[in-house]
Motif scaffolding. Structure first.
Motif, PDB file in Angstrom:
ATOM      1  N   ALA A  63       0.842  -1.197   0.000  1.00 27.40           N
ATOM      2  CA  ALA A  63       0.000   0.000   0.000  1.00 27.40           C
ATOM      3  C   ALA A  63       0.878   1.247   0.000  1.00 27.40           C
ATOM      4  N   LEU A  65       2.277   1.938  -3.391  1.00 24.39           N
ATOM      5  CA  LEU A  65       1.312   2.522  -4.319  1.00 24.39           C
ATOM      6  C   LEU A  65       1.053   3.991  -3.976  1.00 24.39           C
ATOM      7  N   MET A  66       1.034   4.293  -2.687  1.00 23.02           N
ATOM      8  CA  MET A  66       0.855   5.703  -2.298  1.00 23.02           C
ATOM      9  C   MET A  66       2.011   6.559  -2.830  1.00 23.02           C
ATOM     10  N   GLN A 122       3.774   5.960  -5.391  1.00 27.31           N
ATOM     11  CA  GLN A 122       3.618   6.075  -6.848  1.00 27.31           C
ATOM     12  C   GLN A 122       2.573   7.125  -7.213  1.00 27.31           C
TER      13      GLN A 122
END
Ligand code: FAD
Ligand code: FAD
Lengths: 543, 543
Positions: free
Chosen positions: A516, A519-520, A522
């Motif tokens: 997670a 992805l944050m 990114q």
């Protein structure tokens, strides 16, 4: 007033009221002087009823120590952003003429957070009036690689709204226009800098309520509320801003205006981009306008303030209440005896019921005064009869309702007057919710002034606060990572509603897995490739 | 049954019931045979009460024309994905042994959508049981550049769940386990392939309800509901899935498992990643598990079915209703006379009230039967007395409530039996909501079989449907872009709740600005750089 309701309420309730007349009159004396929770003060944004209370001549602030620069207290390194030059100031002056603030005195307040725990050293604050101006500002800063810190009412609890170094503060204080309100649908569209309490007043005059309410309403901006995905006192009833915010206008890091400001209850055309910005704390874009669905104003509101002999009884009262009050239950808050002590000590609010280890505040909001009163009295009879509740008082008129709410809403303020506050805002399973408070109280002993627990019990949200005379790295070391590890073991959240900002950004990993987090990062890189938007906030420091 | 409620209901209501005994008995004869809305049938997923009704021997399906291949009807070019080889099949067989379906007969149903308007030509369907299996599948497909089409109950309305070419279908049908249910908080955690109706039954037995309900409940999967951000019949009361879904587990395009499956009502630790996947129609990740907050089951439910003389009266009935029923109002649906005609014609459901130009279905859900009945009868007295409503019937027991709901829920099914259906699912301002239906009816004249309007009026959501004997490009040309342009002029949404899928992907621009579209494309590229997840769906074809 109780007498108005006479035909609707059972006799025992009046007896119960009559049994504590002294408490009642004491309250009234005390409450007469109470005011809205004030903001941080300063000339650029506060609209609370007494904005200077925390910086002015109050007894609390006179002994408040200076706030240490964030960059000194925490080991944080400035990222290689440009430094604002004279040319930059001239360019910014062309974008927002007369609204480029560089006076050190005026910059004092917006550099320090409401809690007085972090301090930046920004030399420039901008006060745009329109989304176009915000767009110009960001386009310019993006090109020049200048870092920006968006600021609303500066009431955030995690050091997110103040610069860490010399970021340019972009304040929404002058973006305070209501764009439209629809009298049938209840959809309110407004600029991001509207103060929550003012919006509230506006829609209430038209028969609606803002689906969000919190102790900082007198100062916080709706844009700040959305940026922090604030929870607050009406969450139990109206749910998350993720459901009630219908649209947003946002300026992206490079100055692009993203207009997703629809007023539709339902819209499944593609990805719901506004969700990216709700709760992203100014790190992905600057919110410039908000469209929010306001529910109809309930015609009958009641508040009961009750004393409970233990936390188990608080929980049982909650279950009983949810069952018996059903759809009219609009808030279930709790506070412990230490909280009551502090609001008495620092704000001179008197306890309206017999002293108890715990207190709960229950609010009902419904469309039929008679029906609601009947449900509520059935419930009260039940909890008093079974010993879950030992004493209580009830308010049905505006003024007394506000008085009871003040006891709960002003705890944050009372705490901040007690010294340096270590704040934890946790989501925990209900049955373990208070264990951590008792545990820490025992653990800290005399190292802390006070260890208190209160919060939005109906949402499983505990505010655990520890006060001490001043900031101390050793006390911090005792508290952290202990509190976070404890919470992670219960699979709770280390930030239920306050967000991460500067102070909590490195604890994200206690509640989210590495995938997670990646992805944050990114998403941040996609939306703000230069990282100019609120740097050092929300996402962990990369090592 | 009415008699049970005798002491609570005013006399006039019984008179009103008594006045139409024939209507009532006619309903009961008709309704006795009604069943749940069936799914598309086929051996791999349907659990509706009569799954073969649309493909079996019913009169409707016997004359249903063959469904043309999507790639033939629409000009769409296959993207350069790999083609499934024998080696691939062997590798997939190792991942999901015995659950790689290649039998053309078994592949017939999952290649065609519920509405029978699109057809893919997939040669492989996979039936994973666990998130790990889904992760292995996607990792493999990602590496091999094989395209994938995630499929739940295949009840979607926009051709999103069926392949366009030879994409591998990944079905969640075997991922149907409930992981946990918390009896106090009402938090349900389950795999993505659980059928909505089964979840509903499960939580209702425990005193809760799923905050989502829709006509396709007998077939649709909770994962599909979340992937489409389905609205449905309880939206008015419980709000959007964006608020009620607490956590998701998702497998990303490259096979990474993203575990955001928390059960917390509040969690502001970083960006709310689950929101990316809600409503993204399988284009950003495959949802493998869902955590959802179920509200307590209301102890009293009433349904009123009313006839209104015009659309203006429908709107006024809504306003009156919202004011008088307040927090107990749980649904406000409407349908026009043409809808009633179609459910009569194709499903043999009888109209329970006098024929009227419009009908509304009002549901109340509350915690006090007596209070609710009083509120409802006050409201009914008002709308009947003022002529807003000309006739009505009321149900308070489960069986009759279901019968009344069937009239509204089964419209979709009746339409699909009427021929080829052109479907529009629009959000519009309430006061213009029905204008488009009347306008089109006049415009199309005899070119259409039926032009009907119905929907979730309480949410501003119109379902506009046009039926014709068969698909016709010229009728399509008369409808589109006309309908979309009309909607855009009202600043409405061209897809309120059904999503865009394959059939609506190119109309996104009517409701979203170019900047939004660009950001959506960037998100897609970030999360699925090879574009293997549900290609040709949701985002417009790049030109
Ligand atoms: C007395 C008191 C009671 C409180 N009670 C609650 C409560 O019950 N529930 C709760 O959730 N919170 C509560 N809070 C904290 C809460 O986060 C804030 O009060 C409020 O939501 C922040 O609004 P603000 O305008 O002050 O934002 P600020 O403090 O100015 O900013 C907060 C964050 O949002 C960003 N931001 C602000 N405006 C924008 C914008 N327009 N665009 C992009 N980013 C922006 C900032 O950069 C910062 O990261 C309370 C605070 C106080 C002082
Ligand atoms: C009779 C009837 C009534 C309906 N009423 C309503 C209504 O009131 N409101 C409403 O909003 N909709 C309604 N619908 C349409 C609605 O979209 C679907 O019924 C439902 O939400 C889709 O669920 P499903 O499992 O059938 O998904 P599918 O049709 O299988 O798939 C729908 C989309 O989601 C994707 N998808 C499915 N599962 C996953 C997953 N696990 N991970 C990622 N992507 C996935 C698919 O690729 C596809 O793009 C109705 C449909 C019918 C037939």
């Amino acid at each position: 007033m109780m007498s108005r309701l006479a035909p609707r309420w059972p006799a025992w309730l009046f007896w119960w009221q009559a049994a504590c007349p002294q408490g009642v009159s004491a309250q009234q004396r005390t409450w007469a002087g109470a005011s809205r929770i004030p903001g941080p003060g300063g000339p650029w944004g506060a609209t609370g009823t007494s904005p200077l209370v925390r910086r002015g001549s109050s007894s609390a602030s006179s002994c408040a120590p200076e706030v240490v620069l964030t960059r000194e207290r925490y080991s944080v390194r400035r990222l290689p952003f440009s430094v604002v030059s004279e040319d930059d100031l001239a360019a910014l002056e062309r974008i927002v003429p007369g609204r480029v603030i560089t006076d050190p005195e005026e910059l004092e307040a917006p550099n320090v957070d409401w809690l007085r725990t972090v301090r930046g050293s920004s030399k420039v604050l901008l006060r745009p009036r329109t989304s176009q101006e915000v767009a110009h500002i960001l386009r310019y800063c993006h090109e020049r690689n200048l870092a920006v810190s968006p600021q609303g009412g500066n009431t955030g609890m995690v050091g997110g709204s103040t610069p860490v170094f010399d970021e340019i503060i972009v304040s929404t204080a002058l973006m305070n226009q209501i764009v439209s309100f629809h009298n049938v649908s209840g959809v309110l569209v407004c600029q991001a800098g509207c103060v929550l309490e003012e919006l509230s007043r506006y829609v209430e005059e038209r028969g609606f309520v803002v689906p969000l309410d919190l102790g900082a309403k007198g100062s916080c901006h709706i844009g700040g509320n959305v940026a922090t995905n604030a929870g607050g006192l009406r969450f139990l009833r109206y749910g998350s801003l993720r459901g009630t915010v219908l649209g947003l206008e946002v300026v992206l890091a490079n100055g692009t205006i993203l207009n997703c400001l629809t007023s539709l209850r339902k819209d499944n055309t593609g990805y719901d981009l506004k969700q990216l910005f709700i709760g992203s704390e100014g790190t992905l874009g600057v919110i410039t306008a908000v469209s929010i669905l306001c529910p109809p104003k309930p015609s009958a509101v009641n508040v009961a303030f009750l004393g409970c002999p233990g936390f188990a009884e608080v929980l049982q009262t909650f279950c009983t209440c949810r069952g018996m009050l059903g759809e009219i239950l609009s808030a279930f808050e709790f506070m412990d005896a230490e909280c009551m002590k502090l609001v008495g000590l620092h704000l001179h609010l008197a306890c309206p019921v017999q002293e108890s280890p715990f207190y709960v505040l229950i609010e009902t909001s419904g469309s039929g005064a008679g029906h609601d009163a009947e449900k509520l009295s059935g419930f009260l009879e039940q909890v008093l009869g079974s010993g879950l509740v030992t004493d209580g008082t009830l308010a049905t008129d505006q003024r007394r309702i506000k008085m009871l709410w003040a006891l709960r809403e002003r705890i944050t303020e009372a705490l901040s007057r007690d010294g340096y506050v270590y704040k934890y805002d946790l989501s925990l399973p209900l049955d373990r919710l208070y264990d951590l408070v008792s545990d820490l109280r025992a653990r800290l002993g005399l190292h802390a002034k006070h260890v208190v627990g209160y919060g939005h019990l109906g949402d499983g949200n505990l505010h655990l606060n520890v006060t001490a005379e001043a900031f101390s790295p050793s006390l911090l070391g005792t508290l952290e990572p202990y509190v976070y590890e404890w919470t992670a073991r219960q699979r709770g959240s280390v930030s239920a509603e306050h967000g991460l900002g500067f102070k909590k950004k490195d604890v994200l990993g206690y509640s989210k897995p590495p995938e997670a987090l990646q992805l944050m990062q990114q998403l941040k890189a996609l939306l703000d490739p230069k990282g100019i938007l609120n740097p050092y906030k929300t996402l962990p420091t990369r090592t």
